[in-house]
Design an enzyme around this catalytic site. Sequence first.
Site, PDB file in Angstrom:
ATOM      1  N   LYS A   1      -0.473   2.607  -2.248  1.00 24.65           N
ATOM      2  CA  LYS A   1       0.138   1.707  -1.260  1.00 24.65           C
ATOM      3  C   LYS A   1      -0.164   0.270  -1.665  1.00 24.65           C
ATOM      4  O   LYS A   1      -1.336  -0.083  -1.880  1.00 24.65           O
ATOM      5  CB  LYS A   1      -0.469   2.025   0.109  1.00 24.65           C
ATOM      6  CG  LYS A   1       0.425   1.736   1.287  1.00 24.65           C
ATOM      7  CD  LYS A   1      -0.225   2.341   2.533  1.00 24.65           C
ATOM      8  CE  LYS A   1       0.517   2.008   3.786  1.00 24.65           C
ATOM      9  NZ  LYS A   1      -0.239   2.443   4.975  1.00 24.65           N
TER      10      LYS A   1
HETATM   11  O1  G3P Z   1       0.307   2.546   8.326  1.00 27.05           O
HETATM   12  C1  G3P Z   1       0.376   1.288   8.860  1.00 27.05           C
HETATM   13  C2  G3P Z   1       1.026   1.157  10.218  1.00 27.05           C
HETATM   14  O2  G3P Z   1       1.501   2.365  10.695  1.00 27.05           O
HETATM   15  C3  G3P Z   1       0.206   0.360  11.166  1.00 27.05           C
HETATM   16  O3  G3P Z   1       0.528   0.552  12.517  1.00 27.05           O
HETATM   17  O4  G3P Z   1      -0.006   0.322  14.916  1.00 27.05           O
HETATM   18  O5  G3P Z   1      -1.418  -0.891  13.223  1.00 27.05           O
HETATM   19  O6  G3P Z   1       0.907  -1.631  13.711  1.00 27.05           O
HETATM   20  P1  G3P Z   1      -0.028  -0.463  13.644  1.00 27.05           P
END
Ligand code: G3P
Length: 225
Positions: free
Chosen positions: A83
Amino acid sequence: MQFFVDTADIAEIRDLAATGMVDGVTTNPSLILKSGRDIIEVTREICALVPGPVSAEVAATDAETMIAEGRALAAIAPNIAIKVPLTWDGLRACRTFADEGRMVNVTLCFSAAQALLAAKAGAAFISPFVGRLDDIGLDGMDLIADIRQIYDNYGFPTKILAASIRGVNHVRDAAKIGADVATVPPSVLRSLAHHPLTDKGLAQFVADWAKTGQKIDASKLGGGA
Ligand code: G3P
């Protein structure tokens, strides 16, 4: 639509994998921090639990170090997706990895133009962050739709991995638009099965069944077989 689970919590991954719903896993530095685990150790354990792609994120912000880190992460297991962030350095690293035949997930995508660059850099996955766009008053689902259209226009094989998913409606809408994958926190994955009418209907069936006084017992099937 494939489901990836967005966590580095081994117990959660093991539990959800047993449902057959986990096609892959995504992690990021914040999730590694939350797990309290060493990135190499926890990623190795995740890769052994889930045969599908497991995204492990580089920590560096310059291309050369990203490339060294990404190769180290890829050595953990064959199902690693490296990633990288959607920056020019990240795109350069993406192209290097893609040329080496490695899977890359380009993350922190907030615009369709960024997604176009990731596809051209050979990304296996693009991760548009739906919830974080909603958080600033935009519509994250519009971005999923724009990327779907652009990728279809040109036949890019890059998979749209809807990320920053906050609830059931995000999953439903991303699936309607045609996102290839949704990466969801464990709580959201579990919530997909919930409906108050299911709970109400089941309570009624349980109560009525108890009143029948019956049991479903294989020993009563008789000697036909
Ligand atoms: O994998 C990264 C992403 O899904 C992050 O989500 O909830 O931290 O915005 P969030």
